[in-house]
Scaffold this motif. Structure first.
Motif, PDB file in Angstrom:
ATOM      1  N   GLU A 180       0.808  -1.221   0.000  1.00  0.00           N
ATOM      2  CA  GLU A 180       0.000   0.000   0.000  1.00  0.00           C
ATOM      3  C   GLU A 180       0.845   1.276   0.000  1.00  0.00           C
ATOM      4  O   GLU A 180       0.321   2.369  -0.192  1.00  0.00           O
ATOM      5  CB  GLU A 180      -0.931   0.014   1.207  1.00  0.00           C
ATOM      6  N   ARG A 181       2.180   1.130   0.177  1.00  0.00           N
ATOM      7  CA  ARG A 181       3.038   2.315   0.100  1.00  0.00           C
ATOM      8  C   ARG A 181       3.043   2.896  -1.313  1.00  0.00           C
ATOM      9  O   ARG A 181       3.357   4.052  -1.522  1.00  0.00           O
ATOM     10  CB  ARG A 181       4.462   1.943   0.540  1.00  0.00           C
ATOM     11  N   ILE A 182       2.745   2.070  -2.294  1.00  0.00           N
ATOM     12  CA  ILE A 182       2.597   2.564  -3.665  1.00  0.00           C
ATOM     13  C   ILE A 182       1.162   3.068  -3.822  1.00  0.00           C
ATOM     14  O   ILE A 182       0.214   2.356  -3.464  1.00  0.00           O
ATOM     15  CB  ILE A 182       2.871   1.450  -4.694  1.00  0.00           C
ATOM     16  N   PRO A 183       0.975   4.275  -4.320  1.00  0.00           N
ATOM     17  CA  PRO A 183      -0.394   4.804  -4.450  1.00  0.00           C
ATOM     18  C   PRO A 183      -1.317   3.836  -5.188  1.00  0.00           C
ATOM     19  O   PRO A 183      -0.924   3.207  -6.178  1.00  0.00           O
ATOM     20  CB  PRO A 183      -0.190   6.097  -5.262  1.00  0.00           C
ATOM     21  N   GLN A 184      -2.541   3.722  -4.684  1.00  0.00           N
ATOM     22  CA  GLN A 184      -3.477   2.739  -5.226  1.00  0.00           C
ATOM     23  C   GLN A 184      -3.747   2.960  -6.706  1.00  0.00           C
ATOM     24  O   GLN A 184      -3.864   2.002  -7.475  1.00  0.00           O
ATOM     25  CB  GLN A 184      -4.793   2.777  -4.438  1.00  0.00           C
ATOM     26  N   LYS A 185      -3.838   4.220  -7.122  1.00  0.00           N
ATOM     27  CA  LYS A 185      -4.109   4.494  -8.533  1.00  0.00           C
ATOM     28  C   LYS A 185      -3.008   3.911  -9.418  1.00  0.00           C
ATOM     29  O   LYS A 185      -3.280   3.273 -10.440  1.00  0.00           O
ATOM     30  CB  LYS A 185      -4.226   6.002  -8.757  1.00  0.00           C
ATOM     31  N   LEU A 186      -1.737   4.069  -8.994  1.00  0.00           N
ATOM     32  CA  LEU A 186      -0.626   3.512  -9.755  1.00  0.00           C
ATOM     33  C   LEU A 186      -0.668   1.986  -9.748  1.00  0.00           C
ATOM     34  O   LEU A 186      -0.407   1.337 -10.761  1.00  0.00           O
ATOM     35  CB  LEU A 186       0.712   3.999  -9.182  1.00  0.00           C
ATOM     36  N   ARG A 187      -0.983   1.427  -8.571  1.00  0.00           N
ATOM     37  CA  ARG A 187      -1.046  -0.047  -8.469  1.00  0.00           C
ATOM     38  C   ARG A 187      -2.116  -0.599  -9.389  1.00  0.00           C
ATOM     39  O   ARG A 187      -1.888  -1.576 -10.111  1.00  0.00           O
ATOM     40  CB  ARG A 187      -1.340  -0.481  -7.022  1.00  0.00           C
ATOM     41  N   ASP A 188      -3.287   0.001  -9.351  1.00  0.00           N
ATOM     42  CA  ASP A 188      -4.406  -0.518 -10.136  1.00  0.00           C
ATOM     43  C   ASP A 188      -4.120  -0.419 -11.635  1.00  0.00           C
ATOM     44  O   ASP A 188      -4.446  -1.328 -12.406  1.00  0.00           O
ATOM     45  CB  ASP A 188      -5.684   0.247  -9.803  1.00  0.00           C
ATOM     46  N   GLU A 189      -3.491   0.698 -12.043  1.00  0.00           N
ATOM     47  CA  GLU A 189      -3.209   0.867 -13.464  1.00  0.00           C
ATOM     48  C   GLU A 189      -2.101  -0.064 -13.939  1.00  0.00           C
ATOM     49  O   GLU A 189      -2.114  -0.531 -15.080  1.00  0.00           O
ATOM     50  CB  GLU A 189      -2.814   2.326 -13.731  1.00  0.00           C
ATOM     51  N   MET A 190      -1.144  -0.333 -13.050  1.00  0.00           N
ATOM     52  CA  MET A 190       0.013  -1.146 -13.433  1.00  0.00           C
ATOM     53  C   MET A 190      -0.282  -2.640 -13.376  1.00  0.00           C
ATOM     54  O   MET A 190       0.226  -3.414 -14.183  1.00  0.00           O
ATOM     55  CB  MET A 190       1.195  -0.836 -12.504  1.00  0.00           C
ATOM     56  N   CYS A 191      -1.120  -3.051 -12.437  1.00  0.00           N
ATOM     57  CA  CYS A 191      -1.294  -4.484 -12.156  1.00  0.00           C
ATOM     58  C   CYS A 191      -1.688  -5.270 -13.397  1.00  0.00           C
ATOM     59  O   CYS A 191      -1.122  -6.319 -13.675  1.00  0.00           O
ATOM     60  CB  CYS A 191      -2.340  -4.675 -11.069  1.00  0.00           C
ATOM     61  N   CYS A 192      -2.625  -4.774 -14.163  1.00  0.00           N
ATOM     62  CA  CYS A 192      -3.089  -5.508 -15.346  1.00  0.00           C
ATOM     63  C   CYS A 192      -2.673  -4.784 -16.622  1.00  0.00           C
ATOM     64  O   CYS A 192      -2.568  -3.558 -16.643  1.00  0.00           O
ATOM     65  CB  CYS A 192      -4.599  -5.678 -15.315  1.00  0.00           C
ATOM     66  N   PHE A 193      -2.410  -5.535 -17.654  1.00  0.00           N
ATOM     67  CA  PHE A 193      -1.982  -4.943 -18.919  1.00  0.00           C
ATOM     68  C   PHE A 193      -2.577  -5.716 -20.091  1.00  0.00           C
ATOM     69  O   PHE A 193      -2.962  -6.882 -19.958  1.00  0.00           O
ATOM     70  CB  PHE A 193      -0.451  -4.926 -19.015  1.00  0.00           C
ATOM     71  N   ASP A 194      -2.656  -5.055 -21.217  1.00  0.00           N
ATOM     72  CA  ASP A 194      -3.161  -5.654 -22.448  1.00  0.00           C
ATOM     73  C   ASP A 194      -2.008  -5.839 -23.417  1.00  0.00           C
ATOM     74  O   ASP A 194      -1.028  -5.088 -23.394  1.00  0.00           O
ATOM     75  CB  ASP A 194      -4.223  -4.766 -23.092  1.00  0.00           C
TER      76      ASP A 194
END
Length: 525
Positions: free
Chosen positions: A506-520
């Motif tokens: 959670e030290r990484i901002p959630q918005k960055l985590r959510d955008e990075m976690c999945c990719f196309d």
């Protein structure tokens, strides 16, 4: 009394002999098993064997070592006996020299660091005959004692010593021995497995996996050769390696034969890929308590007798546009892929955030020159100051600092699809198919420093599906001066490592985590 002995000679390091011994021991009843391992080291060896398939190395103060590997027949003897609760005796001499000759060996042991193991082995040659003869006599004496107490004995012995021991049984025995040499048990990392055994690590891995079904060396080597870059059939390449082995006087192809066959039937790039796969053995420790060097076995010979084959890797892989697929040594496939442009930008933002907010600067070993302002830094730069001597300017040197920090991001979950890597941002990790056809989510990934000097694709095989976090942390530590691990779990072996700092995800901002976690991806193989 010899009729009480059932003999099982073996060739050291041969997995086929290890399997046959395992099967024979499992069938016997009422026998005591006797093995040619050092008397006095039972506790150390049994303790290490119980940790298999993790590999250890027992090293004594004379520079001799015993590899605790699954495919070694003597070690398999111990392992099977423990599993079946069978009485087991070690009968080789821990130190088969009289005390006065022990001092001579001790002097050689002091020299091994400076002169190297090969020269050390040469210096031991004048001692080897008496050394070997005294071991044979000691084993014969122990066998006599056991024959007087037991009805039947199963004797597992190196083929090199079998004849000498059996002949000594008929001779008068008067043997004197010195102390047991102190030992250290070393944990062995994957990168060191090939240094301590004459067997190829990949084949040791295959033996461990097929230990209860039967080891087939041909099938294991063909699995090693599996690669879509191969133009010639895998069986044909294996036959070439087998013929090379026969021409060298070997029963089975060794690593040199296997690589030579890959090189001459395909090319250097293919041989290089096979070399990398040949060194994989995932059941290892992430850290070692020893520096694994060249050691002698108890026959005073180097543990790994190797030959050199020159292989030049010609092409650097462009993963952004590659469509190649390779099988991972841990199961499944490595996937080379091309992301969508939007996902690529997201990853750049994510990587830049970590590098700009979490870093440790370390000296680069290079100096920057700048005009003197308020401190002498790391000293005056004479050359630059002389160049501007007419301007009254003085220039000083400052150690150039670099950010050689690596990152491990553990998003959670278990990979069910592939191991991915990206050469643009030097990252590698496991991913899961989810939820649409062209979508994936990272499970655990390593982002290497931008100073990474190796091709990131060469690190793919080091990532494990089954223990992604631990393997990723181990990789990051090896190629970084400092590592931040963002995870809700802790890798116990690294918890007290000064190079590693664990932080909650959670030290990484959630918005960055959510955008990075999945990719196309636009395509994948």
């Amino acid at each position: 009394m010899k009729d009480k002995i059932i003999t099982l000679p073996y060739f050291p390091g041969r997995a086929e002999d290890a399997y046959n011994i395992k099967e024979e021991i499992s069938r016997i009843e009422g026998c005591i098993v006797v093995v040619d391992l050092p008397d006095g080291l039972e506790e150390e060896i049994k303790k290490a064997v119980k940790k298999l398939p993790r590999i250890s190395l027992i090293v004594d103060d004379l520079g001799r070592a015993i590899p605790i590997v699954p495919n070694e027949p003597a070690i398999e003897t111990v392992r099977t006996s423990l599993e079946n609760n069978i009485n087991l005796e070690f009968i080789d001499a821990s130190l088969s020299f009289p005390r006065e000759e022990f001092r001579g060996m001790d002097k050689f042991a002091d020299l091994v660091e400076d002169i190297g193991v090969e020269r050390y082995a040469e210096l031991m040659k004048p001692y080897k005959y008496q050394y070997t003869e005294s071991r044979h006599k000691y084993m014969a004496l122990k066998l006599r004692e056991l024959m007087e107490k037991n009805n039947e004995i199963l004797f597992v012995c190196n083929i090199k010593h079998f004849k000498g021991v059996m002949q000594s049984l008929d001779e008068p025995l008067d043997v004197g021995y010195g102390m047991v040499a102190p030992t250290t048990t070393c944990k062995v990392k994957e990168s060191d497995v090939g240094k301590i055994s004459s067997e190829i690590p990949f084949l040791t891995f295959q033996y461990e996996n097929s230990r209860n079904q039967g080891f087939d060396r041909k099938d294991a080597i063909i699995q090693l050769y599996e690669d879509e870059e191969a133009d010639l059939g895998l069986v044909e390449t294996y036959k070439y390696a087998r013929n090379l082995a026969i021409s060298d006087g070997h029963v089975y192809p060794n690593l040199y034969n296997i690589l030579a066959a890959a090189k001459y039937t395909q090319d250097d790039d293919y041989a290089f890929n096979i070399l990398e796969r040949s060194q994989t053995y995932p059941y290892t420790y992430n850290e070692s308590n020893c520096i694994i060097k060249s050691y002698l076995n108890y026959d005073l010979e180097p543990l790994d007798g190797t030959r050199v084959l020159e292989i030049k890797k010609k092409l650097k892989l462009d993963l952004k546009g590659s469509t190649k697929k390779k099988r991972s040594s841990h199961g499944g496939f490595f996937r080379y892929f091309k992301r969508t442009q939007e996902c690529f930008k997201t990853e750049m933002i994510f990587v830049n955030y970590l590098r700009n907010n979490y870093f440790q600067l370390v000296p680069s070993g290079e100096f920057e020159v700048e005009e003197f302002q308020c401190g002498l830094g790391d000293g005056i730069d004479v050359k630059q100051s002389l160049r501007y001597r007419f301007t009254d300017k003085i220039f000083v040197k400052n150690d150039k600092m670099i950010n050689n920090t690596g990152y491990v991001v553990d998003f959670g979950g278990i990979s069910d699809d592939a191991i991915f890597c990206d050469s643009q941002n030097d990252c590698v990790g496991t991913a899961t198919k989810y939820p649409q056809d062209d979508g994936f989510c990272w499970n655990c990934m390593v982002i290497f420093p931008d100073t990474l000097e190796v091709e990131v694709s060469s690190l793919l095989y080091r990532v494990s599906y089954f223990n992604a976090l631990e393997s990723c942390v181990d990789l990051a530590v090896q190629y970084s001066d400092f590592v931040y691990v963002f995870s809700d779990s802790i890798v116990e072996s690294m918890e007290n490592n000064p190079k590693v700092k664990f932080l909650p995800l959670e030290r990484i901002p959630q918005k960055l985590r959510d955008e990075m976690c999945c990719f196309d991806v636009e395509w994948r193989n």
